[in-house]
Scaffold this active site. Structure first.
Site, PDB file in Angstrom:
ATOM      1  N   GLN A 252     -22.007  47.246 -86.806  1.00 44.33           N
ATOM      2  CA  GLN A 252     -22.346  45.883 -87.216  1.00 44.33           C
ATOM      3  C   GLN A 252     -21.541  44.896 -86.379  1.00 44.33           C
ATOM      4  O   GLN A 252     -20.428  44.524 -86.726  1.00 44.33           O
ATOM      5  CB  GLN A 252     -22.079  45.662 -88.705  1.00 44.33           C
ATOM      6  N   PHE A 253     -22.137  44.462 -85.262  1.00 44.03           N
ATOM      7  CA  PHE A 253     -21.423  43.585 -84.342  1.00 44.03           C
ATOM      8  C   PHE A 253     -21.064  42.252 -84.981  1.00 44.03           C
ATOM      9  O   PHE A 253     -20.122  41.585 -84.548  1.00 44.03           O
ATOM     10  CB  PHE A 253     -22.225  43.376 -83.052  1.00 44.03           C
ATOM     11  N   THR A 254     -21.763  41.824 -86.020  1.00 39.48           N
ATOM     12  CA  THR A 254     -21.484  40.519 -86.628  1.00 39.48           C
ATOM     13  C   THR A 254     -20.101  40.459 -87.268  1.00 39.48           C
ATOM     14  O   THR A 254     -19.587  39.369 -87.502  1.00 39.48           O
ATOM     15  CB  THR A 254     -22.563  40.139 -87.666  1.00 39.48           C
TER      16      THR A 254
END
Length: 153
Positions: free
Chosen positions: A78-80
């Site tokens: 989850q890059f966010t």
């Protein structure tokens, strides 16, 4: 490298209409890779995930780790998590690793987790995923292993 861990009694990841990963009792960990992360951060995060004491002992105290209980692990990229949210009303993603590097380090983390724990479930890197879970407690912790020289930590 960031790990948002949630103690769960059930968790699953779906892409489109198919389940790509699922566990029962254990940890669902959303993983964010930051610029400057390396295998060293992945190794340290895995060590913490395996030994972080978030499961109850006989007295109900959080005194047992994933390894202690023989729990399952579900890792979801989850890059966010690496977003810069300090100002404005729209997140900035410059702190996140480039997609190729993020994938490489996420895959490294998964590979090392499988060596240590055996079966480890995952989401699908870069896909639009639907994650469902039953958070037990609720218990959720943010673990961060900062990149070398970042000044964080």
């Amino acid at each position: 490298m960031i790990g948002l861990l949630q103690r769960v009694t059930h968790a699953e990841v779906r892409v489109a209409d198919r389940q790509v990963g699922g566990i029962e009792t254990g940890l669902l960990v959303l993983v964010g890779v930051e610029r400057g992360d390396s295998e060293a951060q992945a190794d340290r995060l895995l060590e913490r995930l395996c030994t972080y004491r978030v499961f109850p002992d006989a007295e109900g105290r959080m005194n047992r780790s994933l390894q202690d209980i023989g729990g399952q692990l579900l890792l979801v990229s989850q890059f966010t998590l690496a977003a810069d949210t300090r100002s404005g009303t729209r997140p900035g993603f410059s702190p996140a690793a480039a997609p190729d590097e993020g994938r490489r380090l996420f895959d490294y983390l998964v590979e090392r987790a499988r060596v240590r724990l055996g079966a480890v479930q995952t989401g699908e890197f870069g896909a639009s995923m639907q994650v469902s879970l039953t958070n037990d407690g609720p218990v959720t912790f943010w673990l961060q292993v900062p990149p070398e020289g970042s000044g964080k930590g």
